[in-house]
Scaffold this active site. Structure first.
Site, PDB file in Angstrom:
ATOM      1  N   CYS A   1      46.120  33.146  44.728  1.00 51.25           N
ATOM      2  CA  CYS A   1      46.403  33.694  43.414  1.00 51.25           C
ATOM      3  C   CYS A   1      45.276  33.014  42.586  1.00 51.25           C
ATOM      4  CB  CYS A   1      47.495  33.924  42.597  1.00 51.25           C
ATOM      5  SG  CYS A   1      48.835  34.719  43.871  1.00 51.25           S
ATOM      6  N   THR A   2      44.474  33.512  41.623  1.00 50.04           N
ATOM      7  CA  THR A   2      43.724  32.977  40.678  1.00 50.04           C
ATOM      8  C   THR A   2      44.360  32.177  39.593  1.00 50.04           C
ATOM      9  OG1 THR A   2      43.154  35.067  39.588  1.00 50.04           O
ATOM     10  CG2 THR A   2      41.432  34.332  41.373  1.00 50.04           C
TER      11      THR A   2
END
Lengths: 140, 413
Positions: free
Chosen positions: A56-57
């Site tokens: 996930c960013t």
């Protein structure tokens, strides 16, 4: 069809109707963000390396347990949109008997509520990581 | 400082803008506002055409060819090397190694220069380096016991020169430092750093990935040992870049990669390497793309670059003024000497949320750590939103950016 699957389908239908009631992308995003804001936050000690979802960013944590064959899911994120997605996944997975949790198709639900198309590839990857983790939790 | 070439045109952002086909497209039903230039710049039509025309008319593998297409391609390819040399103020084209970008150029120096380093030797980096100017040096730390020292950045994002000086000692073999920060926009006092490094007996590499785009660069005047830049931020094709190496560095350094093109003679028991930059250019290069970079430099040389630089900074200042009403705004990077980059954090608004929402309004900005984890750690943040300007941006882009930012904030706060 079992009761738990019926319940899942009925809950998914409710979710789709909630989003159908909304208009343009702005309303959908506002609603998604509000779902995230209403989510009970995880305690700091629960946000650890084990609960952190990679891919996930932004930062995402998922905590889940299986009790008497029922999946219990909570989660959190430091970003509002992702937290909204966590809230959606909780609607789909939390308090489901294993049989129903295994039947969840998160991607198609997101398609149906007009959100999948708005998620950037990186965000989608994050979502995919979250879903993969929940699928693994209830795998046979 | 050697003056830039006399411009052939008077700078007009609208005229410039019209040369970039992509800027007329729409994103999510809105006119594109492209403010992600520090990550990669868009390409003018003449660069796109130069690449396409190479493939259409003059494409073959370069060097040693005995047919017309090979000769044409080689001439255009080597002409790009000459253009790059002139653009950087290099005394000759023989100091220019063509690479696929700044990262490859730095990895080349880390590998070839680094081969001569031993455990306990020191390299000075700054806290504002891009990962491409950090990780190759970590290889030397991990594999050879080289020690990395970190020059501090002050609260404005300027380099702490006294802190830098304090790190220099007889064990310092190399200083590797940015000429302009990709996150803060900070311009470092490169010439002073070169003098200080040399006084300490150390070599110095300057990372010009941003500086080459936003200010005149003259490596002869700077006196640095190594200077690197990347083509794709300079309106050229991606997969292009160059290393400038001063004096006899290229003769002294061992090759980086082995393969065709970089040899003079090969035997079963020995190899004689090619001379000059070719020694460092193994394999078939990015032929059409390097030719495209040459076209980008030709194009820049026809522009009034000083006017472009002044304009982008003025545009940044105007945009900053429009942002002054935003509650909880924290600007990251407010140094006196600063290029056209606005990095910021806003209380209660995650950079990823902001960037994703702004995209819905057609605004392209970057959010995250910008490949600079140590700098994020220095400022105690996980990321920023970064709006980076180019001369083809207009005041209306700045206004659209601030309007989209305010709309995005209304979702979150």
């Amino acid at each position: 069809m079992s009761t738990s699957i019926d319940q899942l389908n009925s809950d998914i239908q409710d979710l789709i109707e909630e989003f159908d009631f909304l208009g343009d992308w702005e309303e959908r995003y506002r609603y998604l963000i509000d779902l995230g804001k209403d989510l009970a936050p995880l305690a700091d000690h629960e946000k650890n390396e084990a609960s952190k979802v990679h891919g996930c960013t932004s930062q995402v944590w998922l905590v889940y347990t299986l009790h008497d064959g029922v999946l219990n899911v909570r989660g959190d994120s430091d970003a509002h949109i992702v937290k909204g997605l966590v809230a959606l996944l909780i609607r789909l997975y939390d308090q489901r008997p294993i049989e129903a949790a295994r039947a969840v198709d998160a991607q198609s639900v997101l398609n149906a509520i007009g959100l999948a198309e708005h998620l950037s590839p990186q965000r989608s990857n994050g979502l995919a990581s979250m879903v993969a983790r929940l699928k693994a939790a209830v795998a046979a | 400082m050697t003056p830039l070439l006399q411009p052939e045109t008077v700078f007009d952002p609208e005229v410039l803008r019209a040369q970039f086909p992509i800027l007329s497209r729409q994103v999510n039903g809105q006119p594109l506002i492209y403010l992600d230039n520090a990550a990669s710049a868009q390409k003018p039509e003449c660069v796109i055409e130069a690449v396409a025309n190479t493939y259409r008319h003059s494409y073959a593998n370069v060097h040693r060819g005995l047919h017309t297409l090979a000769n044409e391609a080689t001439e255009a390819f080597e002409a790009a090397r000459t253009k790059i040399a002139a653009f950087l103020g290099s005394p000759s084209r023989d100091h220019i190694v063509l690479t696929k970008g700044a990262s490859e150029a730095i990895n080349l120096v880390a590998s070839s220069f680094g081969a001569g380093l031993k455990a306990g030797d020191e390299i000075i980096l700054s806290q504002m380096e891009h990962h491409s100017n950090i990780v190759p040096w970590h290889f030397l730390r991990e594999r050879q016991g080289v020690v990395i020292r970190w020059a501090p950045v002050d609260d404005t994002g300027a380099l702490d020169l006294e802190g830098f000086k304090a790190l220099l000692n007889e064990k310092t073999k190399l200083v590797a430092i940015t000429h302009m920060s990709n996150v803060l926009g900070t311009v470092t006092p490169a010439k002073t750093l070169v003098e200080l490094a040399h006084q300490a007996g150390a070599a110095i590499l300057l990372d010009g990935s941003q500086a080459a785009v936003h200010m005149p660069v003259n490596v002869s005047d700077l006196g640095c040992d190594f200077y690197v830049f990347t083509g794709h931020k300079l309106y050229g094709p991606n997969g292009t870049g160059a290393l400038y190496a001063a004096g006899d560095w290229l003769a002294r350094l061992q090759p980086y990669q082995g393969g065709g093109e970089m040899i003079a003679e090969v035997y079963e028991d020995r190899v004689i390497y090619a001379e000059g930059p070719h020694k460092f250019e193994a394999g078939t290069p990015m032929i059409a793309d390097i030719i495209g970079l040459g076209a980008a430099i030709d194009w820049l040389n026809t522009q009034d670059r000083m006017a472009m630089f002044e304009y982008e900074r003025a545009l940044m200042d105007r945009t900053l003024a429009m942002m002054s009403e935003i509650k909880g705004l924290r600007l990251i990077g407010t140094a006196q000497d600063k290029g056209a980059i606005i990095s910021f954090a806003i209380d209660g608004a995650h950079p990823h949320d902001l960037a994703q929402l702004m995209d819905k309004y057609g605004v392209a900005v970057r959010a995250g750590h910008h490949c600079a984890h140590p700098l994020m750690q220095r400022f105690g943040i996980t990321g920023t939103v970064r709006a980076s300007f180019a001369p083809y941006n207009t005041l209306s882009d700045g206004e659209g950016f601030v309007a989209a930012l305010n709309k995005a904030l209304s979702f979150l706060i």
